[in-house]
Design a protein around this motif. Structure first.
Motif, short mmCIF file in Angstrom:
data_model
loop_
_atom_site.label_atom_id
_atom_site.label_comp_id
_atom_site.label_asym_id
_atom_site.label_seq_id
_atom_site.Cartn_x
_atom_site.Cartn_y
_atom_site.Cartn_z
N GLY A 23 0.48 114.11 14.10
CA GLY A 23 -0.56 113.29 14.42
C GLY A 23 -0.38 112.57 15.81
O GLY A 23 0.86 112.47 16.37
N VAL A 24 -1.49 111.96 16.69
CA VAL A 24 -1.33 111.59 17.76
C VAL A 24 -2.26 110.24 17.94
O VAL A 24 -3.45 110.36 17.29
CB VAL A 24 -1.88 112.52 18.80
N HIS A 25 -1.91 109.03 18.24
CA HIS A 25 -2.60 107.72 18.54
C HIS A 25 -2.33 107.00 19.42
O HIS A 25 -1.08 107.25 20.11
CB HIS A 25 -2.77 107.25 17.06
N ASP A 26 -2.83 106.03 19.92
CA ASP A 26 -2.72 105.04 20.84
C ASP A 26 -2.27 106.05 22.19
O ASP A 26 -1.60 105.78 22.84
CB ASP A 26 -1.27 104.11 20.63
N VAL A 30 3.45 110.95 15.74
CA VAL A 30 3.70 110.73 14.09
C VAL A 30 4.40 112.16 13.98
O VAL A 30 3.81 113.34 14.30
CB VAL A 30 2.41 110.76 13.12
N VAL A 31 5.65 112.17 13.51
CA VAL A 31 6.52 113.25 13.42
C VAL A 31 7.01 113.47 11.97
O VAL A 31 7.22 112.66 11.34
CB VAL A 31 7.62 113.37 14.61
N THR A 32 7.65 114.75 11.88
CA THR A 32 8.34 114.95 10.58
C THR A 32 9.79 115.37 10.43
O THR A 32 10.15 115.85 9.61
CB THR A 32 7.35 116.11 9.86
N THR A 33 10.11 114.95 11.82
CA THR A 33 11.67 115.34 11.79
C THR A 33 12.40 113.99 12.27
O THR A 33 11.81 113.17 13.15
CB THR A 33 11.80 116.36 12.70
N THR A 34 13.73 114.14 11.89
CA THR A 34 14.52 113.08 12.53
C THR A 34 14.91 113.40 14.01
O THR A 34 16.03 112.51 14.63
CB THR A 34 15.68 112.91 11.73
N ASP A 35 14.91 114.39 14.40
CA ASP A 35 15.29 115.13 15.70
C ASP A 35 14.27 114.67 16.60
O ASP A 35 13.44 115.61 17.13
CB ASP A 35 15.63 116.67 15.67
N TRP A 36 14.32 113.31 17.09
CA TRP A 36 13.18 112.71 18.00
C TRP A 36 13.31 113.58 19.43
O TRP A 36 12.29 113.66 20.09
CB TRP A 36 13.26 111.50 18.05
#
Length: 311
Positions: free
Chosen positions: A235-238, A256-262
């Motif tokens: 997801g994308v917001h702001d 909005v991400v589903t990984t900890t590898d930012w």
């Protein structure tokens, strides 16, 4: 934090200051000549063209001022620096041009009712000299228009004024050979109507930047779709895109991400935005859920990526 800062801090157009000064000197000098000539010959077309040449002088002055002021570093009170000066000056220029253009149209209507005697020979000589000045100014600026939006804008102003000078020359020749004095007012009206749309575009674009609107050359929906298409992004917001000044866009967004590898997500987003949209000044925040406005959840993980292009 992303550490990609491969860019130059030298303001665009800095190397063209000398040519801009030369073009400004030539154009400003002839502006005075054209105003005096328009009054002496009683040619409204010359005065109308002088009004347009005034935009050339203003555009050149703005380009020079923007180059000089943009050199000043950002500080604690102006964290984006002084680039907005160009936009404020452009908006003022547009408002002034509207006033001048409407006066020219009003004066032309009055002259249609009772055309004054016009010294067509003097009108022709001054317009021809003006065309020569514009050609010289174009030659001085043509080499820098690819490097700087400021220089390009000034070049286009001079090019447009050269076409206006051609119109005045044609009007003077028609008056010389036919005696149709109304042609002078007709040429003035044509120049006025030609300048007004360009003036409106200048004002519209200036207001859009001052209101931090989305730049006209940016497709926000396409950017959002491309960000959502990145791996591990759900997801994308702001999402915000605005301009500090012409050609200097800034983007901020929450992913909005589903990984900890930012860092992997941030690097991919940064590369995509730079490659597809030439957006190099971006701030991206990653999180595992859509955050509420004004609320920070300590359990959410976040990472911010910043890249800056002050060129």
């Amino acid at each position: 934090m992303s550490g990609n800062h491969n860019h130059s801090h030298v303001p665009a157009g800095t190397g063209h200051s000398k040519r801009l000064w030369m073009a400004l000197g030539l154009t400003a000098s002839f502006l005075i000549v054209e105003i005096i000539g328009g009054i002496v010959t009683k040619s409204l077309a010359l005065l109308s063209d002088a009004a347009h040449m005034f935009t050339d002088v203003t555009a050149l002055a703005i380009a020079l001022a923007a180059i000089q002021i943009a050199k000043r570093p950002a500080d604690r009170k102006r964290t984006f620096g002084y680039h907005r000066f160009e936009i404020l000056a452009a908006a003022f220029n547009a408002l002034l041009l509207f006033a001048v253009a409407f006066y020219i149209l009003y004066e032309a209507w009055a002259r249609f009712q009772s055309p004054p005697e016009i010294q067509s020979t003097g009108m022709l000589v001054i317009a021809a000299f003006g065309l020569l000045i514009n050609i010289i100014a174009m030659y001085l600026l043509v080499g820098g228009q690819k490097d700087s939006l400021n220089v390009k804008g000034a070049y286009l102003e001079v090019l447009a004024d050269a076409l206006g000078s051609v119109g005045v020359i044609v009007g003077a020749l028609i008056i010389m050979f036919t005696g149709w004095l109304w042609v002078d007012s007709a040429i003035a009206v044509a120049i006025g109507f030609w300048v007004l749309p360009r003036t409106w575009i200048l004002l519209r674009d200036s207001i859009n930047i001052l209101l931090e609107g989305v730049p006209a050359d940016v497709d926000l929906d396409a950017i959002e779709a491309d960000l959502k298409a990145l791996d591990n992004v759900t997801g994308v917001h702001d999402l915000h895109v605005w301009s500090i000044t012409s050609g200097k866009h800034t983007l901020t967004a929450h992913l909005v991400v589903t990984t900890t590898d930012w860092q992997k997500v941030l690097d991919a987003a940064q590369l995509m935005l730079a490659k597809n949209y030439q957006l190099n000044h971006v701030t991206i925040q990653c999180e595992n859920a859509i955050c509420e406005v004004g609320h920070i959840d300590a359990h959410q993980f976040k990472q911010t990526s910043e890249t800056h292009d002050d060129a």
